[in-house]
Every structure is written in C-alpha cells, then in structure tokens.
Scaffold this active site. Structure first.
Site, PDB file in Angstrom:
ATOM      1  CB  SER A  35      17.449   6.331  -9.010  1.00  0.00           C
ATOM      2  OG  SER A  35      17.870   7.681  -8.993  1.00  0.00           O
ATOM      3  CG  ASP A  89      -5.542   5.939  -1.719  1.00  0.00           C
ATOM      4  OD1 ASP A  89      -5.423   6.191  -2.933  1.00  0.00           O
ATOM      5  OD2 ASP A  89      -5.460   4.786  -1.262  1.00  0.00           O
ATOM      6  CG  ASN A 139      -2.017   1.027   1.122  1.00  0.00           C
ATOM      7  OD1 ASN A 139      -2.277   1.578   0.049  1.00  0.00           O
ATOM      8  ND2 ASN A 139      -2.654   1.310   2.237  1.00  0.00           N
ATOM      9  CD  GLU A 199      15.730  11.478  -8.698  1.00  0.00           C
ATOM     10  OE1 GLU A 199      15.407  10.973  -7.609  1.00  0.00           O
ATOM     11  OE2 GLU A 199      16.866  11.955  -8.919  1.00  0.00           O
ATOM     12  CG  ASP A 253      -4.844   1.245  -2.571  1.00  0.00           C
ATOM     13  OD1 ASP A 253      -5.367   1.080  -3.690  1.00  0.00           O
ATOM     14  OD2 ASP A 253      -4.531   2.361  -2.123  1.00  0.00           O
ATOM     15  CG  PHE A 256      16.625   4.002 -11.930  1.00  0.00           C
ATOM     16  CD1 PHE A 256      17.683   3.280 -11.399  1.00  0.00           C
ATOM     17  CD2 PHE A 256      15.466   4.110 -11.179  1.00  0.00           C
ATOM     18  CE1 PHE A 256      17.596   2.669 -10.154  1.00  0.00           C
ATOM     19  CE2 PHE A 256      15.358   3.515  -9.935  1.00  0.00           C
ATOM     20  CZ  PHE A 256      16.428   2.793  -9.420  1.00  0.00           C
ATOM     21  CG  ASP A 305      -2.051   4.369  -3.021  1.00  0.00           C
ATOM     22  OD1 ASP A 305      -1.960   3.856  -1.885  1.00  0.00           O
ATOM     23  OD2 ASP A 305      -3.135   4.458  -3.631  1.00  0.00           O
ATOM     24  CB  CYS A 336      19.654  11.011 -20.588  1.00  0.00           C
ATOM     25  SG  CYS A 336      20.806   9.832 -21.304  1.00  0.00           S
TER      26      CYS A 336
END
Length: 663
Positions: free
Chosen positions: A372, A157, A153, A353, A179, A409, A155, A645
C-alpha cells in the site's frame, strides 16, 4: 500474415519465389501472355498445391482435358505443404493456348522455394507450446477461449539482487526462466535461402516497455540467454545457425494492467528480402499475449501463512497477543510469521500495509504482495522481507499531498465467488471503502483504484466507509466460510442487533450487568446506563443507517439475500463526527478456515458468560465455525484497530483459472 502476395509470371524467363508453408501465394497469369491466347493449363510438381479461384457465375470449370479460360474472373493460387530441401525444388508450369491449337503458344515457369516459418506460443493454455493452426494474434476469454499468457516477472529469484527480476535487462538466474512464457520460432528451409533473407523479430513501440524477450541458445549458462527485444529494443535480426529448424525464446512480462494498459501485447516475426530497395517483407507471423492479472483471495480460501508484528508500547509488549495468534494458527494448521520490532519500527498495522494476492499462467503461479502507499513504519517490510524467489511485489505510488487513511489496505477486501443476476464472478468482487456518493469526502487514491479495476477479473464495488474515523471496510464487514451450499456468510456489524440484545437482557433482569467488566483501564457501563444514554443511542442510529446503506449495496452488487447475512452485535460512538468502535469490534476478526480469531468484546457477564460472546457463538457455531475470543483491547482496540488490522493472511489461490471467465 503479410499482405496478399502476387507473383508475376514471365514468358521470357523462369520466375523464382519463396513460398511459406501453409500460406497462399497468388500468381498473376494475365499480365504476360502470348498473343492470341485465350486459355491455359497448369501443372505442378509433387508438394505443390495449385487451385483456381473464380467467379462461378461467369467462368465454367473445365472437365477432363479442357483448359481454363483466360478470363479476368479466374485467378491462380499456389501453396506448399513442406519446406524445401534445396532452393527452387518446387515447380509450377503454365501453358497458354489459342482458339484451335493443341500446341501451346507459350509457357511460363515458376520455381518455388518452400520455407516453414511460424511463431508459436501456448495459445491453448495447456502449459505447453504446440503448433497452432488457429488465430494466434487475438486473445479470447472463457473456457473456449484462446491466447497466450504472460506473468509479470515481479519476484526476485537471485538472492544477490535487491530488486525484482523485471528491473534487470539480463538474466539473473536460470530459475528466472520459469517465470517467463516460452515462444518457439520455426525456421525450416534451405540454408542458402536464409543466407539471402532475414528473419526479424519485432515488438510494437507501444508494447516495448511492457515486455522483454530473451533468446535461448540451449546452454546452462546465464550468458546463453541474451535479451533481444524490450525497452529501447524494438527489433532483432534472428541469428539462425546452418541446419537450425527451431529457435527458443522466453518472453517476460514487465507491467501489470492499469489505466493506461489493457494488458495485451504482441510480438511478430517477419521474413524479409533485403535484395530489393526498399526491403520487402514476404511474410509476417504475429502472436498475442495477455498479462496475468493480480488476483486477491477472500476469507473462504484456505490460509497458508499468518503475519503479525511484535511491538512495544506504554502498556508493554503484545507478547500475550502473539501467544494467542500462535495457538490460533496451530489449531488452523497455518504457518505463523512474526515481524520483529526492528523491521516494523513499532508499526503494528500489518493489514494496512499490504494485501496478498497471486498471479497465474498455465505453466506457473506465485503469490504477489501489493504494497500500500501508506508508507509508515512497515513500509520496507513487503519489499525487503516478502519479495523473494517465487514471491512477487507490486505497488502504486500516489502524488502529493500523499495517502489518506482510506489508502490503507484494511480498506481493501474481496468477496467470495458470487453470481449477480446471471453474471458470474468466479473470483469474487473487490470491495473498497469510499466517501458517500457526491459528498466530497475521503477516497482511496485514484492510482490504486485504477490498478484494481484494470485487473478485470474481480470487478470492484465501492462502499461507504468515510463515516468511520479510520474509514476502513473491515470495521463493519467480513466474510466467513460455511459448509452449506452457499459456501459463505457476510458478517455485518449491527448496532441495532446489539441494542436489541441489551434490551432483552434488561427485560430478563440483568440491567446492572456491565460492559467492560474485567477491564482495569476502562470504566464499566451497565446495560441500563447504555440504553439510557441518548448520545450513544443517537450515534448508533447514525452508524446503523450507514451500515444499512452498505448492506443494500452489498446485496445488490453481490447478489445476496438476507439469509446470506449475519448481524454481529456492535456499538459505535461518534468523535468529531466520525464513528469509532465503542467496544472491541468483533467483525474485525481474522478468519483461518473454520477458526475465527475474534476480538474479545468484554460484554456484560450474565450467568458467568459474556452475553456478546454467547450471542456471536450462537450465530456462527451452527455454521460449523469455531469462535476463539482474543484480548486485543490495550494493544489494538485503544489504538483504533483490532485483530484483522493487526494481522495479515496469505491464502491458497483459487482452483478456478482466471482465463476461463468472461469479465
């Protein structure tokens, strides 16, 4: 299930026992018998099933009115099919007989109270909780598999909170329940039985930091949902109301699979008789869950949203680049989100990022951004601007001395679905850049690599990217979708293809055509000059060897043939022993469906056209792709990056359900 239960009978007084619906209870018919008895007969009231378990080689089953021999190789088992309406409303009678007697020497009576107790979750993976007669504790992969799934969970909300929902031990919004995974406790039986017995919900200590459980009491207020299990809370005595036959719970995932966590957790409910010392557990029902993995999406998945940064540098703003991105997203029917300078702090490398992925359970799915550990100007953007309702967040911190360039990343990608030697990877395979084996060079941080591997569904492949100055895999490879049976092509940067093209143009009489023609801030280099430059030739021989090594790894680990690979002309040069792109690196493109935003290479102009652009178009447009060349020279290329990039794409999840694969 609880351990095997044995109910002992008595000739002196009736025996009382609780019997859980569908659960067998063994009855001891041998310990208390009349003197001289050698056989017995059993009868049970309606609703009770009585059957014998015996050794067929030593005990003969009686026929007609014959009786069972009182033999140690014959045991009695009882079960009930429904919950009792009153205490002791099921009855079993055992009559004992002697050698020649028709009259019973003695009788034992067993009164049973039936109770229906079960813990139910979505073991069938349909999105609905249904009563299961199968194995609820074990978790199996594959299309014929079973076992419930939890979402982390992660996120946010509730807009009033600044943190992900999982950081709170209380419910922040009713939307948060979506969720979580529902769990139903069936508890049907006489109220008087539950007055004298306890129902206890348990989580193992090792799992307690991985999950929370909320008890629902049917209201529409946040106060109607109370946390009952989780960190610091290993057990909960269920508060059953009179006449209540079903209690609903919601289970919340707290941690993703990782090196120290396989992703499996369990919960159980026990019926406990507190009338004895110590308390006796009469029955236990256990359910298992697997935490949904974080899943990456390859370039072959349709784009939904493109992110790019507005920045300012010595050359001015990147406004023209943003206009080109707007045109590209319009063509691809993709949403464009521009990160303002106040939020990116002039950090344009948004691909480095973060990485977009998603998590999915049968009842719910939502995107999750993986932040990242690079922690530069954009470090707050994923947490402050992307984390939100139905948009999750995850990160991995790394110890000192901190991140290297390989922890960004741009050094993280994923292939389309592939089959390798009969092994299917329906969600593709993660690709990360590393040092050459046994070289002791730069590597992606172990914490990030462990996290990626632990997700299990996109088995990572390590490539050699440490030969590059920045050290990212997106500097020499990308994937594009195609409409043929294969469905994609791997694009590899190719110095040999570029030198071959330039040699052909020289032989055609265009040796004086110049690279960087049209650029104000870069000296031109003619084809003749580049082909005669021994240092450039040497540098690109080295670059080609490095790319060829990766080519062989990719062919082996992704099951690719040469026909699945397209060589994109590209030159590199060495600086302090590491390679950088000699001109804008065309494989470092952004892929939006069939529309490709490719760095404009500023190649030699022949007959009014850039020969590099013309070559790339001839390779890709027959595959149904549209090449759109975009100037990124000053804003990105000169800073050792390109379009990929400086952009980031959120894509549609796979239609394939991860739980149907077998890792």
């Amino acid at each position: 299930m609880a351990p095997k239960r044995v109910v002992q009978l008595s000739l002196k007084m009736p025996t009382h026992a609780v019997c859980v619906v569908g659960v067998e209870a063994h009855v001891d018919i041998h310990s208390d018998v009349p003197k001289g008895a050698n056989s017995f007969r059993v009868s049970g009231s309606s609703g009770v099933e009585v059957f014998m378990v015996y050794n067929r080689t030593r005990v003969k089953e009686p026929i007609g009115k014959a009786r069972w021999p009182l033999d140690t190789d014959a045991d009695m088992v009882v079960s009930v099919g429904t919950a009792s309406k009153e205490l002791k409303d099921f009855k079993v009678r055992v009559s004992y007989f002697g050698e020649q007697e028709d009259q019973a020497l003695g009788r034992s009576v067993l009164y049973l109270t039936g109770v229906d107790i079960s813990l139910e979750v979505d073991t069938g993976r349909t999105g609905k909780v249904k009563r299961s007669q199968g194995d609820k504790k074990t978790w199996r992969w594959g299309p014929e598999g079973y076992g419930a799934i939890l979402l982390v969970n992660c996120d946010r909300d509730n807009h009033r909170s600044a943190e992900p929902d999982l950081t709170h031990s209380w419910l922040m919004s009713l939307a948060d329940l979506q969720d979580m995974s529902p769990m139903l406790l069936s508890c049907n039986g006489p109220d008087k039985l539950f007055d004298s017995h306890k129902l206890v919900l348990n989580v193992p200590f090792s799992d307690s930091k991985r999950v929370r459980v909320f008890c629902a009491r049917g209201g529409n207020s946040l106060s109607d949902y109370k946390q009952v299990l989780g960190p610091q809370c290993l057990s909960y005595e269920v508060e059953r109301q009179p006449g209540e036959q079903e209690i609903k719970f919601y289970v919340e995932g707290l941690t993703f699979p990782d090196a120290d966590f396989l992703g499996l957790v369990s919960l159980s409910v026990s019926l406990v008789d507190p009338g004895t010392l110590p308390e006796v557990t009469l029955f236990t029902d256990t359910v298992g869950f697997r935490m949904a993995p974080w899943i990456m999406t390859p370039n072959t998945q349709p784009p939904e949203e493109l992110y790019v940064c507005r920045v300012m540098d010595t050359h001015g703003s990147n406004e023209k680049f943003l206009e080109d991105m707007s045109y590209l997203t319009l063509k691809a029917n993709c949403k464009l989100t521009i990160c303002p300078q106040v939020e990116n702090r002039n950090d344009r490398w948004i691909q480095d990022e973060m990485e977009f992925g998603y998590i999915e359970a049968p009842h719910k799915s939502f995107p999750v951004v993986f932040d990242s550990p690079r922690n530069r100007g954009l470090k707050d953007f994923p947490y402050k601007r992307i984390l939100g309702p139905d948009f999750g967040y995850v990160t991995r911190e790394i110890p000192l001395p901190g991140p290297s360039s390989l922890d960004s990343f741009g050094n993280l990608d994923v292939s389309p679905p592939v089959t390798v030697g009969g092994t299917e990877y329906p969600l593709g395979r993660i690709l990360i850049g590393s040092s050459f084996p046994k070289s002791g060079g730069r590597q992606m941080a172990r914490a990030v690599r462990n996290f990626l591997k632990a997700q299990q569904v996109q088995a990572p492949v390590e490539l050699y990217s440490d030969w590059l100055s920045v050290g990212h895999v997106d500097e020499f490879l990308t994937f594009v979708p195609t409409s043929d049976q294969k469905g994609f092509r791997l694009l590899l940067a190719s110095p040999s293809a570029c030198l071959k093209l330039f040699q052909e143009k020289k032989e055609e009489g265009y040796g004086e055509a110049a690279q960087f023609d049209g650029l104000k801030h870069q000296a031109k280099r003619s084809i003749n000059e580049m082909l005669a430059d021994r240092h450039l030739q040497r540098d690109n021989l080295h670059a080609q060897k490095c790319i060829d090594w990766n080519r062989n790894v990719l062919k082996r680990e992704l099951g690719l043939a040469e026909s699945d690979i397209v060589d994109i002309p590209q030159l590199f040069f060495l600086k302090n022993f590491y390679a950088e792109a000699f001109f804008p690196d065309m494989v470092n493109m952004v892929v939006l469906g069939k529309y490709l935003g490719i760095p404009k290479p500023y190649g030699p102009i022949i007959n009014g056209r850039c020969c590099l652009e013309e070559k790339v178009q001839s390779l890709l447009e027959p595959l149904g792709l549209h090449c759109i060349f975009i100037d990124d020279y000053l804003s990105y290329h000169e800073l050792q990056g390109e379009i990929h990039c400086g952009t980031n794409v959120r894509r549609k999840p796979f239609p394939f359900k991860w739980w149907n694969m077998v890792p």
